[in-house]
Design a protein around this motif. Structure first.
Motif, PDB file in Angstrom:
ATOM      1  N   ALA B   6       0.848  -1.189   0.000  1.00 31.21           N
ATOM      2  CA  ALA B   6       0.000   0.000   0.000  1.00 31.21           C
ATOM      3  C   ALA B   6       0.887   1.242   0.000  1.00 31.21           C
ATOM      4  O   ALA B   6       2.092   1.154   0.210  1.00 31.21           O
ATOM      5  CB  ALA B   6      -0.904   0.007   1.224  1.00 31.21           C
ATOM      6  N   MET B   7       0.265   2.378  -0.261  1.00 31.11           N
ATOM      7  CA  MET B   7       1.020   3.629  -0.325  1.00 31.11           C
ATOM      8  C   MET B   7       0.241   4.751   0.350  1.00 31.11           C
ATOM      9  O   MET B   7      -0.996   4.727   0.369  1.00 31.11           O
ATOM     10  CB  MET B   7       1.301   3.992  -1.790  1.00 31.11           C
ATOM     11  CG  MET B   7       2.324   5.103  -1.968  1.00 31.11           C
ATOM     12  SD  MET B   7       2.637   5.489  -3.703  1.00 31.11           S
ATOM     13  CE  MET B   7       3.769   4.198  -4.161  1.00 31.11           C
ATOM     14  N   ILE B   8       0.976   5.689   0.891  1.00 33.76           N
ATOM     15  CA  ILE B   8       0.348   6.896   1.454  1.00 33.76           C
ATOM     16  C   ILE B   8       0.843   8.092   0.641  1.00 33.76           C
ATOM     17  O   ILE B   8       2.038   8.195   0.350  1.00 33.76           O
ATOM     18  CB  ILE B   8       0.756   7.097   2.930  1.00 33.76           C
ATOM     19  CG1 ILE B   8       0.250   5.932   3.776  1.00 33.76           C
ATOM     20  CG2 ILE B   8       0.220   8.423   3.464  1.00 33.76           C
ATOM     21  CD1 ILE B   8       0.771   5.958   5.203  1.00 33.76           C
ATOM     22  N   HIS B   9      -0.080   8.945   0.250  1.00 31.44           N
ATOM     23  CA  HIS B   9       0.310  10.224  -0.359  1.00 31.44           C
ATOM     24  C   HIS B   9      -0.094  11.325   0.613  1.00 31.44           C
ATOM     25  O   HIS B   9      -1.283  11.567   0.826  1.00 31.44           O
ATOM     26  CB  HIS B   9      -0.389  10.415  -1.713  1.00 31.44           C
ATOM     27  CG  HIS B   9      -0.090  11.753  -2.333  1.00 31.44           C
ATOM     28  ND1 HIS B   9      -1.074  12.598  -2.793  1.00 31.44           N
ATOM     29  CD2 HIS B   9       1.076  12.409  -2.545  1.00 31.44           C
ATOM     30  CE1 HIS B   9      -0.523  13.707  -3.269  1.00 31.44           C
ATOM     31  NE2 HIS B   9       0.777  13.612  -3.139  1.00 31.44           N
ATOM     32  N   THR B 165      -6.032   9.689   7.447  1.00 30.44           N
ATOM     33  CA  THR B 165      -6.025   9.454   6.006  1.00 30.44           C
ATOM     34  C   THR B 165      -7.432   9.166   5.503  1.00 30.44           C
ATOM     35  O   THR B 165      -8.336   8.848   6.274  1.00 30.44           O
ATOM     36  CB  THR B 165      -5.156   8.243   5.625  1.00 30.44           C
ATOM     37  OG1 THR B 165      -5.672   7.086   6.277  1.00 30.44           O
ATOM     38  CG2 THR B 165      -3.700   8.453   5.991  1.00 30.44           C
ATOM     39  N   TYR B 166      -7.597   9.268   4.212  1.00 33.39           N
ATOM     40  CA  TYR B 166      -8.839   8.813   3.582  1.00 33.39           C
ATOM     41  C   TYR B 166      -8.477   8.148   2.276  1.00 33.39           C
ATOM     42  O   TYR B 166      -7.348   8.257   1.799  1.00 33.39           O
ATOM     43  CB  TYR B 166      -9.800   9.990   3.365  1.00 33.39           C
ATOM     44  CG  TYR B 166      -9.392  10.946   2.271  1.00 33.39           C
ATOM     45  CD1 TYR B 166      -8.484  11.972   2.506  1.00 33.39           C
ATOM     46  CD2 TYR B 166      -9.913  10.813   0.979  1.00 33.39           C
ATOM     47  CE1 TYR B 166      -8.096  12.841   1.500  1.00 33.39           C
ATOM     48  CE2 TYR B 166      -9.533  11.691  -0.043  1.00 33.39           C
ATOM     49  CZ  TYR B 166      -8.624  12.707   0.234  1.00 33.39           C
ATOM     50  OH  TYR B 166      -8.241  13.550  -0.760  1.00 33.39           O
ATOM     51  N   GLN B 167      -9.445   7.442   1.724  1.00 29.25           N
ATOM     52  CA  GLN B 167      -9.245   6.827   0.411  1.00 29.25           C
ATOM     53  C   GLN B 167     -10.162   7.517  -0.580  1.00 29.25           C
ATOM     54  O   GLN B 167     -11.285   7.898  -0.232  1.00 29.25           O
ATOM     55  CB  GLN B 167      -9.582   5.333   0.478  1.00 29.25           C
ATOM     56  CG  GLN B 167      -8.648   4.548   1.382  1.00 29.25           C
ATOM     57  CD  GLN B 167      -9.353   3.361   2.006  1.00 29.25           C
ATOM     58  OE1 GLN B 167     -10.276   3.518   2.789  1.00 29.25           O
ATOM     59  NE2 GLN B 167      -8.915   2.165   1.646  1.00 29.25           N
ATOM     60  N   GLN B 168      -9.715   7.621  -1.819  1.00 32.65           N
ATOM     61  CA  GLN B 168     -10.523   8.305  -2.816  1.00 32.65           C
ATOM     62  C   GLN B 168     -11.755   7.476  -3.185  1.00 32.65           C
ATOM     63  O   GLN B 168     -11.652   6.267  -3.356  1.00 32.65           O
ATOM     64  CB  GLN B 168      -9.707   8.550  -4.082  1.00 32.65           C
ATOM     65  CG  GLN B 168      -8.532   9.478  -3.879  1.00 32.65           C
ATOM     66  CD  GLN B 168      -7.572   9.411  -5.044  1.00 32.65           C
ATOM     67  OE1 GLN B 168      -7.916   9.737  -6.165  1.00 32.65           O
ATOM     68  NE2 GLN B 168      -6.372   8.950  -4.781  1.00 32.65           N
ATOM     69  N   LEU B 172     -17.530   3.889  -3.233  1.00 39.23           N
ATOM     70  CA  LEU B 172     -17.671   2.860  -4.259  1.00 39.23           C
ATOM     71  C   LEU B 172     -17.297   1.477  -3.736  1.00 39.23           C
ATOM     72  O   LEU B 172     -17.510   0.482  -4.415  1.00 39.23           O
ATOM     73  CB  LEU B 172     -16.796   3.197  -5.477  1.00 39.23           C
ATOM     74  CG  LEU B 172     -17.139   4.492  -6.223  1.00 39.23           C
ATOM     75  CD1 LEU B 172     -16.153   4.724  -7.351  1.00 39.23           C
ATOM     76  CD2 LEU B 172     -18.562   4.434  -6.770  1.00 39.23           C
ATOM     77  N   GLY B 173     -16.735   1.444  -2.538  1.00 38.64           N
ATOM     78  CA  GLY B 173     -16.395   0.146  -1.955  1.00 38.64           C
ATOM     79  C   GLY B 173     -15.193  -0.522  -2.590  1.00 38.64           C
ATOM     80  O   GLY B 173     -14.992  -1.733  -2.442  1.00 38.64           O
ATOM     81  N   THR B 174     -14.402   0.258  -3.315  1.00 39.14           N
ATOM     82  CA  THR B 174     -13.245  -0.330  -3.977  1.00 39.14           C
ATOM     83  C   THR B 174     -12.093  -0.576  -2.999  1.00 39.14           C
ATOM     84  O   THR B 174     -11.211  -1.354  -3.280  1.00 39.14           O
ATOM     85  CB  THR B 174     -12.739   0.615  -5.079  1.00 39.14           C
ATOM     86  OG1 THR B 174     -12.719   1.937  -4.548  1.00 39.14           O
ATOM     87  CG2 THR B 174     -13.649   0.586  -6.277  1.00 39.14           C
ATOM     88  N   ASN B 175     -12.131   0.116  -1.886  1.00 35.18           N
ATOM     89  CA  ASN B 175     -11.109  -0.011  -0.849  1.00 35.18           C
ATOM     90  C   ASN B 175      -9.689   0.121  -1.392  1.00 35.18           C
ATOM     91  O   ASN B 175      -8.897  -0.832  -1.349  1.00 35.18           O
ATOM     92  CB  ASN B 175     -11.294  -1.359  -0.141  1.00 35.18           C
ATOM     93  CG  ASN B 175     -10.573  -1.362   1.199  1.00 35.18           C
ATOM     94  OD1 ASN B 175     -10.123  -0.306   1.668  1.00 35.18           O
ATOM     95  ND2 ASN B 175     -10.427  -2.527   1.797  1.00 35.18           N
ATOM     96  N   PRO B 176      -9.362   1.289  -1.892  1.00 40.39           N
ATOM     97  CA  PRO B 176      -8.029   1.470  -2.484  1.00 40.39           C
ATOM     98  C   PRO B 176      -6.923   1.314  -1.445  1.00 40.39           C
ATOM     99  O   PRO B 176      -7.105   1.639  -0.275  1.00 40.39           O
ATOM    100  CB  PRO B 176      -8.052   2.925  -2.984  1.00 40.39           C
ATOM    101  CG  PRO B 176      -9.480   3.318  -3.010  1.00 40.39           C
ATOM    102  CD  PRO B 176     -10.161   2.520  -1.948  1.00 40.39           C
TER     103      PRO B 176
END
Lengths: 321, 190, 764
Positions: B6-9, B165-168, B172-176
């Motif tokens: 995984a990655m954090i930006h 953090t959040y995910q984009q 949509l439930g994609t769980n990036p």
């Protein structure tokens, strides 16, 4: 701040272009034509040769249009020479794989069904009679009224009609695609285009073999399906509007913005829905049998469905909230 | 044990300098016209009237629930055992279903192979050598953190526990597996 | 052993590499070469080196990747840069294989600037240059040839050549960029380099030192470190740069009026007794003169000038002094904001002295070169080594002054080193005889510098080039300046080149490997050390080049210290001793622990006194030009109906040098000009419109970027756009060339160009 990240060209959300819309149209039309042919054939008294012109028209349209559509589809691939990999690799969570499997069954069945309807021409009078003779035995053995085949074909025609909708609605990247009503809308409009094409084709090429009663039956059917489409479109957009967020925004944009809004109001609603209804309540009032208007009616329905597919495909990829 | 990369930006640390963008091009020998990674700098006017920039990393977010893999009819798009979404060009027919289905516009069509491609976290090149993705290696302000979520000792887990953090497009439930540290100045946008 | 890859195999495997796409038919370029002739061998292990995509000279390492290309990253052994590199640094590989890059010498066959060239051998090129130089020497004297070289390495080679030939007119690029702050440091702190401990600071004031776009990796990281630790950053800049956007506060100061702000700031520090009296008394001189000189510059008066409210000025001064000594008043980098640059930078540097934030953690510190560091170490302890230079005969004496008169008793530019010089004077000196000089410049030898692009007023520079008897350029490409040259010599890119070792110092002395080649030179490109030596030999000056090659030169530099040589080659850098901050007790204690003999220098407070007083008033400047005290002189930058035009750096393209790099050019190829929505509305300009930016010097065509991120009275453009060399095919003619719009102004005492002009803007 200047944009310093480089070209944005690759981020265009417009991925699928007109060949896909035409494919969606042709696949729906094929399914609709198969259903039309079967429905007319299932009317009492229509179950033996010589087949009614409308039965023949639908039976012929179904395999031809699906093949034409698949041709377009394959040549629209960016790697068309690799298309055969679709036939041997399956992903059951992909609507496209499911479609391929459906077409595996639907396409040959539609050919056999057509062969039954054109037996004398294929095996006796036509130019390929000599070539096709070896298959005569197989077609003969199926008989003129194979219930299993006809029911399976009808079932798969419905599946193909619906699948073209699911193909798009499975993508939640596009709010306009990602709605449960899209498969039904595509099935309904596919049926309507199948009916119209059968009438048009039947009256143009098998006019002498068309029974007026059957034609009226189809016109009535169309008159029911077309308002149904209107209702589905209405429910689709109003439904999206009430979903909030991107969906609301997209519903408004798709109906009000730019060239695609014109395509919708003029092409889909004006030509495809209002005109046939207008013809139905004027020229064809009280089931008048006026061939000229019937042909015109079929043409506008077909044009309307082409516009619908183009509209959904392009507006869907243009307005993403 | 399988990895879960995984990655954090961290958009507070990001200065939008495009070092990542070019390092990616250099490492992955990308054709000139396409990008696996860009950082978009968007001007923003905050509610208190001040101005600023938001930094958006535009690349594959390596979803847990992958729309692209789901729609691919031939398994050309697949998620490997380490959770990284890859493309097997050999299996690809070029239907572009994956390109269309990706809600993050992460995929481009390679002008040479004509098959879709995307950020791979440098899986084929750098991860196999035990190196971090090129973008992480060069990022001047360490706005990118990369690591294995399955390793409780990894830096990424530490950072995830320390920063919000959040995910984009979470809805949509994609769980990036791309986590964004929002700019302190503005509101969280998903 | 390291594995070598052949270039051809490499290219075959990287068929998609954009670097080789497209061919150029210009004589001498890589694209015009036979594939067979492009010999190439590369190192597949990381080689430590120094980047040259801009002038920041960040530490890098690079390797050829098996069958793929090259990967460049920061040198992880360099803690201040953390192994990081920016976009420009990453794009270095692309420069190496650019088909538009020059790999054979070319000579002009048409008029200057006509673009007609022929390929020549190095021998022919050398013979031509040697003959021409001799002619000029006979006719006007060798001193009438100016030699300009890029900072550092390039200067070593070509300034040596110049002086051996007999010219003392040596220059760097400094007067177009950083010169004034170095002069200010010399004047105020009697020291060549002042470090800024951004990372540990709690309060930083930044006036347009945009290190998040004009990236210096170590500064960018240190600034981000400070921000992450909650430091307060106040940026005063007319536009919303990335630095401004990351700041705690951004104040859109009026262009050209920074000095007004700083003077009012100092006024507040003094009048509200916010300065460190003890520090000032003990270590500074000239406080009374300073106090008197800033007396008239009240915040209220200056607020009108700089457009920052008086209350804000006072608040910032109070906050700053409260945060001291962990406070940095950043003196900037590109110092072309006002004709009073020297005053401005001196004033900024005095702020840190006034609050006692010098040689303390989180403040300023004096760069610890070996000499400076060694003075605190007594007998018996090891001392920081010094790099040696090969022994050469004395240079011929020149009896006339330089064009900038540096070295003369009354020179107004006495603070500039002879190696930097006032390069901005060259165009003037080529067109007219400057007062007190007595001759004109007739030849220009330019190594890795692009004055057509980087000096203010392009027209003036081109006119000067046209007037010269000889123009020679050594560069990797046909730069805008090379476009007007007689001979263009192909330089190696930094990835193909070894350079001399370097010595410098931050908190303790350090040494660098210079550059190390990662791949063998492509085509017939030759590095500076070789060109200077070979040309020198051709001119009968062999005695001045007593080295066989760069390896030999380096051996002479380290003398018997082979250990240092080995370490530098392996690691890229090496430091000596422990960090030392003279005013930090802990640091001093540490230093004494390491070097017990240093104890004699420790004062009763456990710190070390400054070896020189910090000057808040400059007797020498007073003597030369009555500028000993700080003063503010209003300057008319523009007419009333004009807008301020300013420029700045973009993170992906810098200066005139790397705009034609394919990867970087693709990121940003026509930088739109920033204009405020209200101004744009008044002029009927919409975002993305084609516009014309014009004044009496030039008319430039570009695009408009309508943004609130710039003052209403100002338009902003990135520089390094609007190239005029048609050989820079990707960048040619794209965007607004800011330097074309500037006046050829040379500022008093510092010689800086001025990067503010009045312009009008209209829809094109």
């Amino acid at each position: 701040m200047n944009h310093i990240a480089g070209s944005l060209e690759q981020y265009s959300t417009l991925i699928w272009h007109w060949p896909i819309a035409v494919y969606l149209f042709l696949a729906g039309l094929s399914a609709g034509a198969a259903m039309t042919s079967l429905m007319v054939k299932w009317i009492e008294g229509n179950n033996k040769a010589p087949w009614d012109g409308l039965i023949k028209a639908g039976a012929l349209l179904a395999p031809l249009t699906i093949c034409l559509g698949l041709f377009l589809l394959i040549f629209d691939l960016t790697r068309p020479l690799h298309f055969w990999k679709l036939l041997i690799h399956y992903n059951f969570s992909s609507v496209m794989t499911l479609g391929v499997l459906g077409l595996f069954i639907y396409t040959p069945l539609s050919f056999i069904y057509a062969a039954i309807k054109f037996k004398p021409w294929l095996f006796e009078t036509g130019p390929f009679a000599g070539l096709l003779k070896p298959f005569k035995g197989i077609i003969d053995s199926i008989g003129d009224n194979p219930a299993w085949l006809e029911r399976t074909l009808f079932l798969f025609a419905v599946i193909i009609g619906i699948y073209t909708g699911f193909l798009l609605s499975a993508m939640y990247s596009y709010p306009l695609f990602n709605t449960p009503l899209l498969p039904i809308l595509f099935l309904a409009s596919g049926l309507s285009s199948g009916v119209a094409a059968s009438i048009l084709f039947g009256l143009l090429f098998f006019k002498s073999e068309v029974n007026q009663k059957n034609a009226k039956y189809l016109l009535e059917l169309d008159l029911r399906v077309v308002p149904m489409e209107l209702l589905l479109l209405f429910a689709l957009f109003v439904g999206m509007y009430f979903q909030g967020g991107d969906k609301t925004l997209v519903a408004i944009q798709a109906l009000t913005t730019g060239v695609w809004a014109y395509v919708f109001w003029v092409g889909v609603i004006g030509i495809g829905i209002a005109t046939p209804l207008l013809i139905a309540v004027t020229a064809l009032k009280h089931h008048a049998y006026r061939v000229g208007y019937i042909l015109l009616n079929s043409v506008v329905v077909l044009v309307g469905v082409v516009f619908l597919r183009l509209y959904i495909l392009y507006a869907g990829q243009t307005f993403i909230g | 044990m399988a990895k879960k990369y995984a990655m954090i930006h961290d958009s507070n640390l990001c200065i939008g300098c495009q070092a990542c963008n070019v390092a990616c091009r250099s490492e992955n020998q990308l054709p000139e016209s396409v990008y696996r990674l860009q950082v978009w700098i968007k001007p923003e006017e905050y509610p208190n009237g001040t101005l600023g920039y938001e930094y958006h990393r535009q690349s594959c977010v390596h979803c847990e629930n992958t729309p692209c893999v789901n729609v691919c009819p031939t398994h050309a798009s697949f998620k490997n055992e380490d959770g990284i979404v890859l493309v097997d060009v050999d299996l690809c027919v070029g239907c572009l279903y994956c390109v269309a289905a990706c809600p993050y516009q992460a995929r481009y069509v390679d002008p040479v192979t004509k098959a879709p491609n995307k950020c791979t976290f440098c899986y084929e090149s750098r991860l196999s050598r035990g190196e971090e993705p090129a973008c992480v290696t060069v990022c001047p302000t360490e706005a990118l953190v990369f690591g294995d979520l399955n390793d409780p000792q990894s830096k990424i887990n530490t950072v995830l526990s320390e920063r919000v953090t959040y995910q984009q497009k979470e809805r949509l439930g994609t769980n990036p597996k791309m986590f964004i540290v929002p700019n302190h100045k503005g509101g969280i946008k998903s | 052993m390291t594995q070598m890859l052949s270039r051809r195999g490499f290219l075959k495997l990287s068929s998609t590499a954009a670097a080789v796409a497209g061919f150029s038919s210009i004589p001498g370029t890589l694209g015009a070469m036979d594939e067979v002739k492009k010999q190439y061998k590369g190192n597949t292990k990381f080689t430590p080196s120094i980047c040259e995509m801009c002038t920041s000279s960040c530490t890098i390492e690079a390797r050829v990747e098996d069958g793929k290309g090259m990967f460049i990253r920061g040198n992880p052994k360099d803690k201040s840069r953390g192994g990081k590199v920016c976009a420009r640094g990453s794009a270095g590989f692309n420069q190496l294989y650019d088909p538009q890059r020059l790999v054979k010498p070319i000579m002009r066959v048409g008029e200057r600037g006509e673009g007609k060239w022929k390929e020549v051998s190095w021998d022919e090129a050398y013979a031509f240059i040697a003959k021409k130089l001799d002619e000029i020497k006979q006719k006007y004297g060798a001193h009438t040839v100016a030699f300009t070289a890029r900072s550092g390495w390039t200067k070593t080679w070509f300034h040596n050549l110049a002086q051996a030939y007999g010219s003392h007119n040596l220059f760097g690029h400094e007067a177009t960029c950083p010169l004034a702050y170095g002069m200010a440091a010399k004047d105020v702190y009697n020291h060549g380099s002042i470090g800024r401990d951004f990372a540990k600071a709690k309060y930083i004031i930044n006036m347009g030192h945009n290190v998040f776009e004009g990236i210096v990796i170590s500064y960018a990281r240190a600034y981000m470190d400070a921000l992450s630790h909650g430091a307060k950053l106040v940026t005063l800049e007319p536009r919303l740069s990335t630095m401004a956007a990351k700041s705690t506060e951004w104040h859109a100061i009026k262009p050209g009026h920074d000095l007004a702000f700083v003077l009012a700031f100092i006024h507040t520090l003094i009048h509200e007794n916010l300065y460190d009296k003890k520090f000032v008394e003990k270590y500074c001189e000239g406080f009374e003169e300073l106090k008197a000189s800033v007396e008239p510059y009240t915040p209220e008066k200056m607020a009108v000038e700089c457009d920052i409210p008086a209350d804000t000025i006072k608040r910032l001064a109070r906050e700053f002094s409260k945060a001291a000594p962990k406070a940095v008043f950043d003196y900037g980098h590109r110092v072309t904001f006002t004709p009073q640059e020297l005053e401005l930078r001196r004033a900024m540097m005095m702020v840190n002295a006034l609050v006692g934030a010098v040689e303390k953690e989180g403040g300023y510190y004096l760069g610890k070169s070996a000499d400076f560091y060694n003075q605190f170490i007594g007998e018996g302890d090891p001392k920081a080594p010094k790099l040696k230079k090969p022994k050469i005969p004395a240079y011929p004496k020149v009896s006339v002054p330089r064009i900038d008169r540096i070295g003369e008793k009354d020179s107004e530019f006495f603070l500039a080193s002879k190696g930097a010089g006032i390069v901005t004077l060259i165009p003037h000196a080529a067109l007219t005889e400057l007062p007190g000089v007595g001759y004109k410049i007739h030849g220009w030898f330019i190594a890795r510098n692009n004055p057509v692009m980087t000096q203010s007023n392009m027209e003036n520079v081109i006119k000067a080039l046209q007037a010269m008897d000889l123009v020679v350029v050594h560069d990797i490409q046909v730069s805008d300046t090379a476009w007007f040259a007689d001979v263009v010599l192909p330089d190696t890119t930094y990835l193909e080149r070894d350079e001399e070792f370097t010595a410098s110092g931050s908190k303790n002395p350090s040494y660098g490997v210079g550059r190390q080649k990662v791949v063998e030179p492509i085509g017939d490109a030759r590095p500076g050390w070789r060109v200077a030596k070979e040309l020198g030999e051709k001119m009968g000056l062999s005695a001045y080049f007593p080295y066989k090659d760069i390896e030999d030169y380096r051996l002479q530099q380290v003398g018997d210290n082979i250990d240092l040589l080995a370490k530098l080659k392996a690691n890229g850098s090496e430091s000596f001793g422990v960090p030392l901050l003279l005013q930090d007790k802990k640091s001093v204690a540490n230093f004494v622990k390491k070097f017990p003999s240093a104890v004699v220098h420790v004062n009763e407070e456990g710190t070390i006194d400054f070896p020189h007083k910090i000057k808040l008033f400059s007797p020498k400047l007073e003597e030369v030009s009555k500028k000993g005290a700080l003063s503010y002189e209003p300057y008319k930058y523009k007419e009333n109906d004009e807008l301020y035009f300013i420029n700045g750096k973009s993170a992906v393209r810098t200066n005139g040098h790397n705009g034609n790099n394919l990867w970087l050019n693709n990121l940003l190829d026509d930088a739109a000009v920033w204009i405020h929505p209200k101004t744009a509305g008044r002029l009927g300009i919409k975002n993305g419109d084609n516009i014309e930016v014009y004044n009496k010097y030039s008319s430039q065509k570009g695009k408009a970027l309508v943004t609130k991120g710039v003052r209403e009275d100002t338009v902003f453009a990135y520089f390094g756009f609007g190239h005029v060399s048609k050989e820079l095919k990707r960048a040619y003619g794209k965007g607004v060339n800011s330097n074309a719009l500037y006046s050829p102004h040379v500022s008093q005492n510092c010689g800086m160009n001025l990067h503010i002009a009045g312009v009008k803007v209209k829809k094109a």
